[in-house]
Design a protein around this motif. Structure first.
Motif, PDB file in Angstrom:
ATOM      1  N   MET A   1       0.799  -1.330   0.001  1.00  0.00           N
ATOM      2  CA  MET A   1       0.011   0.042  -0.036  1.00  0.00           C
ATOM      3  C   MET A   1       0.901   1.355  -0.012  1.00  0.00           C
ATOM      4  SD  MET A   1      -3.317   0.631   0.084  1.00  0.00           S
ATOM      5  CE  MET A   1      -4.557   0.631   1.094  1.00  0.00           C
ATOM      6  N   GLU A   2       2.014   1.119   0.811  1.00  0.00           N
ATOM      7  CA  GLU A   2       2.778   2.429   1.064  1.00  0.00           C
ATOM      8  C   GLU A   2       3.378   2.686  -0.525  1.00  0.00           C
ATOM      9  OE1 GLU A   2       5.473   5.407   2.468  1.00  0.00           O
ATOM     10  OE2 GLU A   2       3.852   4.184   3.483  1.00  0.00           O
ATOM     11  N   ARG A   5       0.703   4.386  -2.739  1.00  0.00           N
ATOM     12  CA  ARG A   5       0.388   5.819  -2.302  1.00  0.00           C
ATOM     13  C   ARG A   5       1.767   6.641  -2.798  1.00  0.00           C
ATOM     14  NH1 ARG A   5       3.340   9.172   0.799  1.00  0.00           N
ATOM     15  NH2 ARG A   5       4.368   7.382   1.826  1.00  0.00           N
ATOM     16  N   VAL A 125      -5.278   7.587   0.327  1.00  0.00           N
ATOM     17  CA  VAL A 125      -4.763   6.166   0.497  1.00  0.00           C
ATOM     18  C   VAL A 125      -3.714   6.100   1.673  1.00  0.00           C
ATOM     19  CG1 VAL A 125      -3.260   4.139  -0.500  1.00  0.00           C
ATOM     20  CG2 VAL A 125      -5.089   5.164  -1.869  1.00  0.00           C
ATOM     21  N   ALA A 126      -2.919   7.246   1.757  1.00  0.00           N
ATOM     22  CA  ALA A 126      -1.790   7.486   2.880  1.00  0.00           C
ATOM     23  C   ALA A 126      -2.825   7.534   4.202  1.00  0.00           C
ATOM     24  CB  ALA A 126      -1.019   8.499   2.432  1.00  0.00           C
ATOM     25  N   ALA A 128      -5.937   6.703   4.969  1.00  0.00           N
ATOM     26  CA  ALA A 128      -6.628   5.471   5.321  1.00  0.00           C
ATOM     27  C   ALA A 128      -5.497   4.216   5.949  1.00  0.00           C
ATOM     28  CB  ALA A 128      -7.096   4.700   4.095  1.00  0.00           C
ATOM     29  N   ARG A 129      -4.178   4.351   5.333  1.00  0.00           N
ATOM     30  CA  ARG A 129      -3.262   3.360   5.694  1.00  0.00           C
ATOM     31  C   ARG A 129      -2.966   3.915   7.108  1.00  0.00           C
ATOM     32  NH1 ARG A 129       1.631   5.174   3.833  1.00  0.00           N
ATOM     33  NH2 ARG A 129       1.613   5.940   5.978  1.00  0.00           N
ATOM     34  N   ASP A 130      -2.570   5.169   7.583  1.00  0.00           N
ATOM     35  CA  ASP A 130      -2.166   5.440   8.709  1.00  0.00           C
ATOM     36  C   ASP A 130      -3.249   5.636   9.864  1.00  0.00           C
ATOM     37  OD1 ASP A 130       0.130   6.109   7.523  1.00  0.00           O
ATOM     38  OD2 ASP A 130      -0.127   8.274   7.205  1.00  0.00           O
ATOM     39  N   GLY A 131      -4.563   5.629   9.281  1.00  0.00           N
ATOM     40  CA  GLY A 131      -5.848   5.565  10.289  1.00  0.00           C
ATOM     41  C   GLY A 131      -6.170   7.058  10.918  1.00  0.00           C
TER      42      GLY A 131
END
Length: 139
Positions: A1-2, A5, A125-126, A128-131
């Motif tokens: 995912m990283e 992004r 996306v970043a 969502a990944r980091d919350g």
């Protein structure tokens, strides 16, 4: 995912920087015949008039090429440091691109819109990944 992004944000930055740099470079090459009027400050007395030198000045060094080049370079710089650009930057570029795409043709406005959407998606996306929520101008 990283990786996804980063790729989206990096590509958006490079697209914007290339469009801005290309606009500036081509515009200055086309406007070379007006340099003498710019450099001798002849625009000071008639910058508001509809002259070839004034039009080429406002379309090139005073146009959108420099800011778009700088925004693109800033996005690439931030991406290289792992900093996610703020969402308002993507929205501002998106609005700018839409206006250019609708009002002026031919223009790279549609490509600016695509780059802004790519940037916006990468930011989300970043987040969502980091919350976390994407950074916006004001809450």
């Amino acid at each position: 995912m990283e990786q996804g992004r980063q790729r989206m944000i990096r590509w958006a930055g490079w697209i914007l920087a290339i469009i801005g740099g290309g606009h500036l470079t081509l515009g200055l090459l086309i406007s070379a015949s007006s340099f003498d009027e710019w450099l001798t400050l002849e625009l000071w007395g008639h910058w508001w008039e509809d002259t070839r030198a004034a039009n080429s000045f406002w379309a090139n060094p005073a146009g959108f090429g420099w800011p778009l080049l700088l925004v693109g370079a800033l996005i690439v710089w931030m991406d290289r440091r792992g900093i996610v650009p703020p969402e308002f930057l993507a929205w501002a570029v998106l609005g700018w691109g839409v206006v250019c795409a609708v009002i002026v043709e031919p223009t790279p406005g549609p490509v600016v819109v695509i780059a802004a959407l790519l940037l916006l998606r990468g930011i989300r996306v970043a987040a969502a990944r980091d919350g976390s929520e994407p950074a916006v101008l004001a809450r």
